[in-house]
Motif scaffolding. Structure first.
Motif, PDB file in Angstrom:
ATOM      1  N   GLU A 101      11.499 -35.370   2.790  1.00 55.88           N
ATOM      2  CA  GLU A 101      10.770 -35.607   1.548  1.00 55.88           C
ATOM      3  C   GLU A 101      11.310 -34.725   0.424  1.00 55.88           C
ATOM      4  O   GLU A 101      11.818 -33.630   0.689  1.00 55.88           O
ATOM      5  CB  GLU A 101       9.284 -35.325   1.742  1.00 55.88           C
ATOM      6  CG  GLU A 101       8.614 -36.245   2.748  1.00 55.88           C
ATOM      7  CD  GLU A 101       8.574 -37.698   2.306  1.00 55.88           C
ATOM      8  OE1 GLU A 101       8.453 -37.945   1.095  1.00 55.88           O
ATOM      9  OE2 GLU A 101       8.675 -38.578   3.176  1.00 55.88           O
ATOM     10  N   PRO A 102      11.216 -35.169  -0.831  1.00 58.98           N
ATOM     11  CA  PRO A 102      11.597 -34.311  -1.953  1.00 58.98           C
ATOM     12  C   PRO A 102      10.792 -33.017  -1.921  1.00 58.98           C
ATOM     13  O   PRO A 102       9.638 -33.001  -1.512  1.00 58.98           O
ATOM     14  CB  PRO A 102      11.240 -35.152  -3.187  1.00 58.98           C
ATOM     15  CG  PRO A 102      11.247 -36.562  -2.693  1.00 58.98           C
ATOM     16  CD  PRO A 102      10.767 -36.494  -1.270  1.00 58.98           C
ATOM     17  N   GLY A 103      11.423 -31.944  -2.334  1.00 53.39           N
ATOM     18  CA  GLY A 103      10.755 -30.650  -2.376  1.00 53.39           C
ATOM     19  C   GLY A 103      11.634 -29.562  -1.786  1.00 53.39           C
ATOM     20  O   GLY A 103      12.833 -29.757  -1.542  1.00 53.39           O
ATOM     21  N   GLU A 104      11.043 -28.409  -1.546  1.00 50.69           N
ATOM     22  CA  GLU A 104      11.778 -27.247  -1.067  1.00 50.69           C
ATOM     23  C   GLU A 104      12.033 -27.346   0.434  1.00 50.69           C
ATOM     24  O   GLU A 104      11.128 -27.649   1.214  1.00 50.69           O
ATOM     25  CB  GLU A 104      10.989 -25.976  -1.390  1.00 50.69           C
ATOM     26  CG  GLU A 104      11.768 -24.706  -1.149  1.00 50.69           C
ATOM     27  CD  GLU A 104      11.015 -23.490  -1.635  1.00 50.69           C
ATOM     28  OE1 GLU A 104      11.035 -23.242  -2.858  1.00 50.69           O
ATOM     29  OE2 GLU A 104      10.412 -22.806  -0.783  1.00 50.69           O
ATOM     30  N   HIS A 105      13.282 -27.080   0.830  1.00 48.56           N
ATOM     31  CA  HIS A 105      13.691 -27.124   2.232  1.00 48.56           C
ATOM     32  C   HIS A 105      14.700 -26.017   2.501  1.00 48.56           C
ATOM     33  O   HIS A 105      15.343 -25.507   1.587  1.00 48.56           O
ATOM     34  CB  HIS A 105      14.331 -28.474   2.579  1.00 48.56           C
ATOM     35  CG  HIS A 105      13.387 -29.617   2.488  1.00 48.56           C
ATOM     36  ND1 HIS A 105      12.545 -29.960   3.519  1.00 48.56           N
ATOM     37  CD2 HIS A 105      13.128 -30.482   1.476  1.00 48.56           C
ATOM     38  CE1 HIS A 105      11.817 -30.996   3.151  1.00 48.56           C
ATOM     39  NE2 HIS A 105      12.152 -31.340   1.908  1.00 48.56           N
ATOM     40  N   THR A 106      14.868 -25.687   3.780  1.00 47.76           N
ATOM     41  CA  THR A 106      15.866 -24.717   4.200  1.00 47.76           C
ATOM     42  C   THR A 106      17.059 -25.465   4.758  1.00 47.76           C
ATOM     43  O   THR A 106      16.915 -26.251   5.702  1.00 47.76           O
ATOM     44  CB  THR A 106      15.300 -23.775   5.272  1.00 47.76           C
ATOM     45  OG1 THR A 106      14.154 -23.116   4.744  1.00 47.76           O
ATOM     46  CG2 THR A 106      16.324 -22.739   5.687  1.00 47.76           C
ATOM     47  N   LEU A 107      18.237 -25.254   4.162  1.00 43.89           N
ATOM     48  CA  LEU A 107      19.477 -25.808   4.672  1.00 43.89           C
ATOM     49  C   LEU A 107      20.050 -24.768   5.629  1.00 43.89           C
ATOM     50  O   LEU A 107      20.258 -23.620   5.240  1.00 43.89           O
ATOM     51  CB  LEU A 107      20.451 -26.087   3.535  1.00 43.89           C
ATOM     52  CG  LEU A 107      21.738 -26.810   3.904  1.00 43.89           C
ATOM     53  CD1 LEU A 107      22.209 -27.651   2.721  1.00 43.89           C
ATOM     54  CD2 LEU A 107      22.825 -25.868   4.308  1.00 43.89           C
ATOM     55  N   ASN A 108      20.259 -25.161   6.881  1.00 50.85           N
ATOM     56  CA  ASN A 108      20.756 -24.262   7.912  1.00 50.85           C
ATOM     57  C   ASN A 108      22.174 -24.638   8.313  1.00 50.85           C
ATOM     58  O   ASN A 108      22.504 -25.826   8.362  1.00 50.85           O
ATOM     59  CB  ASN A 108      19.898 -24.353   9.185  1.00 50.85           C
ATOM     60  CG  ASN A 108      18.433 -24.138   8.937  1.00 50.85           C
ATOM     61  OD1 ASN A 108      17.704 -25.085   8.721  1.00 50.85           O
ATOM     62  ND2 ASN A 108      18.002 -22.908   8.959  1.00 50.85           N
ATOM     63  N   VAL A 109      22.982 -23.633   8.660  1.00 47.75           N
ATOM     64  CA  VAL A 109      24.263 -23.863   9.322  1.00 47.75           C
ATOM     65  C   VAL A 109      24.338 -22.937  10.525  1.00 47.75           C
ATOM     66  O   VAL A 109      23.812 -21.819  10.506  1.00 47.75           O
ATOM     67  CB  VAL A 109      25.493 -23.649   8.407  1.00 47.75           C
ATOM     68  CG1 VAL A 109      25.516 -24.671   7.277  1.00 47.75           C
ATOM     69  CG2 VAL A 109      25.570 -22.243   7.873  1.00 47.75           C
ATOM     70  N   SER A 110      24.977 -23.425  11.572  1.00 46.41           N
ATOM     71  CA  SER A 110      25.146 -22.661  12.802  1.00 46.41           C
ATOM     72  C   SER A 110      26.572 -22.842  13.291  1.00 46.41           C
ATOM     73  O   SER A 110      27.025 -23.971  13.467  1.00 46.41           O
ATOM     74  CB  SER A 110      24.159 -23.161  13.859  1.00 46.41           C
ATOM     75  OG  SER A 110      24.377 -22.536  15.108  1.00 46.41           O
ATOM     76  N   LEU A 111      27.277 -21.741  13.489  1.00 44.33           N
ATOM     77  CA  LEU A 111      28.631 -21.794  14.033  1.00 44.33           C
ATOM     78  C   LEU A 111      28.532 -22.170  15.511  1.00 44.33           C
ATOM     79  O   LEU A 111      27.727 -21.596  16.245  1.00 44.33           O
ATOM     80  CB  LEU A 111      29.325 -20.442  13.872  1.00 44.33           C
ATOM     81  CG  LEU A 111      30.775 -20.375  14.323  1.00 44.33           C
ATOM     82  CD1 LEU A 111      31.667 -21.271  13.460  1.00 44.33           C
ATOM     83  CD2 LEU A 111      31.281 -18.934  14.270  1.00 44.33           C
ATOM     84  N   ARG A 112      29.332 -23.137  15.925  1.00 43.97           N
ATOM     85  CA  ARG A 112      29.275 -23.642  17.296  1.00 43.97           C
ATOM     86  C   ARG A 112      30.645 -23.593  17.947  1.00 43.97           C
ATOM     87  O   ARG A 112      31.679 -23.753  17.299  1.00 43.97           O
ATOM     88  CB  ARG A 112      28.771 -25.093  17.313  1.00 43.97           C
ATOM     89  CG  ARG A 112      27.363 -25.256  16.762  1.00 43.97           C
ATOM     90  CD  ARG A 112      26.368 -24.491  17.629  1.00 43.97           C
ATOM     91  NE  ARG A 112      25.032 -24.504  17.094  1.00 43.97           N
ATOM     92  CZ  ARG A 112      23.970 -24.952  17.761  1.00 43.97           C
ATOM     93  NH1 ARG A 112      24.102 -25.420  18.985  1.00 43.97           N
ATOM     94  NH2 ARG A 112      22.786 -24.918  17.191  1.00 43.97           N
ATOM     95  N   ASN A 113      30.634 -23.392  19.262  1.00 44.94           N
ATOM     96  CA  ASN A 113      31.846 -23.491  20.065  1.00 44.94           C
ATOM     97  C   ASN A 113      32.205 -24.966  20.211  1.00 44.94           C
ATOM     98  O   ASN A 113      31.399 -25.847  19.886  1.00 44.94           O
ATOM     99  CB  ASN A 113      31.614 -22.860  21.440  1.00 44.94           C
ATOM    100  CG  ASN A 113      31.298 -21.377  21.331  1.00 44.94           C
ATOM    101  OD1 ASN A 113      32.045 -20.615  20.733  1.00 44.94           O
ATOM    102  ND2 ASN A 113      30.174 -20.980  21.894  1.00 44.94           N
ATOM    103  N   ALA A 114      33.392 -25.250  20.731  1.00 47.20           N
ATOM    104  CA  ALA A 114      33.843 -26.635  20.878  1.00 47.20           C
ATOM    105  C   ALA A 114      32.876 -27.470  21.711  1.00 47.20           C
ATOM    106  O   ALA A 114      32.733 -28.675  21.479  1.00 47.20           O
ATOM    107  CB  ALA A 114      35.246 -26.674  21.480  1.00 47.20           C
ATOM    108  N   ASP A 115      32.168 -26.846  22.659  1.00 44.99           N
ATOM    109  CA  ASP A 115      31.221 -27.582  23.507  1.00 44.99           C
ATOM    110  C   ASP A 115      29.830 -27.685  22.878  1.00 44.99           C
ATOM    111  O   ASP A 115      28.868 -28.051  23.549  1.00 44.99           O
ATOM    112  CB  ASP A 115      31.134 -26.946  24.893  1.00 44.99           C
ATOM    113  CG  ASP A 115      30.525 -25.550  24.877  1.00 44.99           C
ATOM    114  OD1 ASP A 115      30.173 -25.022  23.787  1.00 44.99           O
ATOM    115  OD2 ASP A 115      30.396 -24.959  25.974  1.00 44.99           O
TER     116      ASP A 115
END
Length: 150
Positions: A101-115
Motif C-alpha cells: 500500500e502507499p505510505g511509509e515502508h522499510t526497504l531491506n537488503v540482505s547479502l546472500r551466498n550463492a545458495d
C-alpha cells in the motif's frame, strides 16, 4: 601519549564499522543501500543501488547476490546480482511491490551466498511508496473480495 590516542580511534572505527550494513564485528562481509536514500518517495519503476564488500553475480557463478524486500518480509524478494555503483531497476510489476500500500515502508537488503543462505550483512532504509506503486498487483478488477486477513 600514543596509547591514549589509539584507544579512542579504535572505538571510533568500531562505531563507524557498525553503520551502513556492516556486521558488528567489522571483519565480515558488508552491504549497504546507496540509493534510494532514507526518506525518499518512490514510484515504480525506481532504481536501487547497493554497495557490497563481496563480488556479486549470478548464483551459478558461485558469487554472492543481494535479496531486496520490504518490511522485513524476506519470503518475497528480488535478486540483485550487480552492485558497487550499478543501478538495478525495480519494475512496477515486481512481486515485492504486489499488495504494498502507499505510505511509509522499510526497504531491506540482505547479502546472500550463492545458495541463498544469509551471508551475515543487511541494510535498510525507510522510504515512502507513492500512489501507483504496488497495491493492485496489476489486476483491473479492484473489488476481488480479498483482504489481508490480519
Amino acid at each position: 601519549m600514543l596509547k591514549k590516542l589509539t584507544a579512542p580511534l579504535a572505538v571510533g572505527a568500531l562505531i563507524l564499522a557498525g553503520c551502513g550494513g556492516t556486521d558488528p564485528g567489522g571483519d565480515g562481509p558488508s552491504v549497504s543501500i546507496e540509493q534510494p536514500a532514507e526518506g525518499d518517495e518512490l514510484t515504480a519503476p525506481f532504481t536501487v543501488v547497493v554497495e557490497s564488500s563481496e563480488e556479486l553475480g549470478t548464483t551459478e557463478s558461485g558469487n554472492h547476490h543481494v535479496h531486496l524486500y520490504f518490511d522485513g518480509d524476506d519470503g518475497t524478494y528480488e535478486v540483485i546480482e550487480s552492485g558497487n555503483g550499478e543501478e538495478y531497476e525495480v519494475s512496477a510489476d515486481s512481486p515485492v511491490l504486489e499488495g504494498l500500500e502507499p505510505g511509509e515502508h522499510t526497504l531491506n537488503v540482505s547479502l546472500r551466498n550463492a545458495d541463498h543462505s544469509a551471508a551475515g550483512a543487511e541494510d535498510e532504509v525507510t522510504v515512502t511508496i507513492g500512489d501507483g506503486t504496488g497495491g493492485g498487483g496489476g489486476d483491473e478488477d479492484e473489488d476481488d473480495g480479498g483482504g489481508y486477513g490480519y
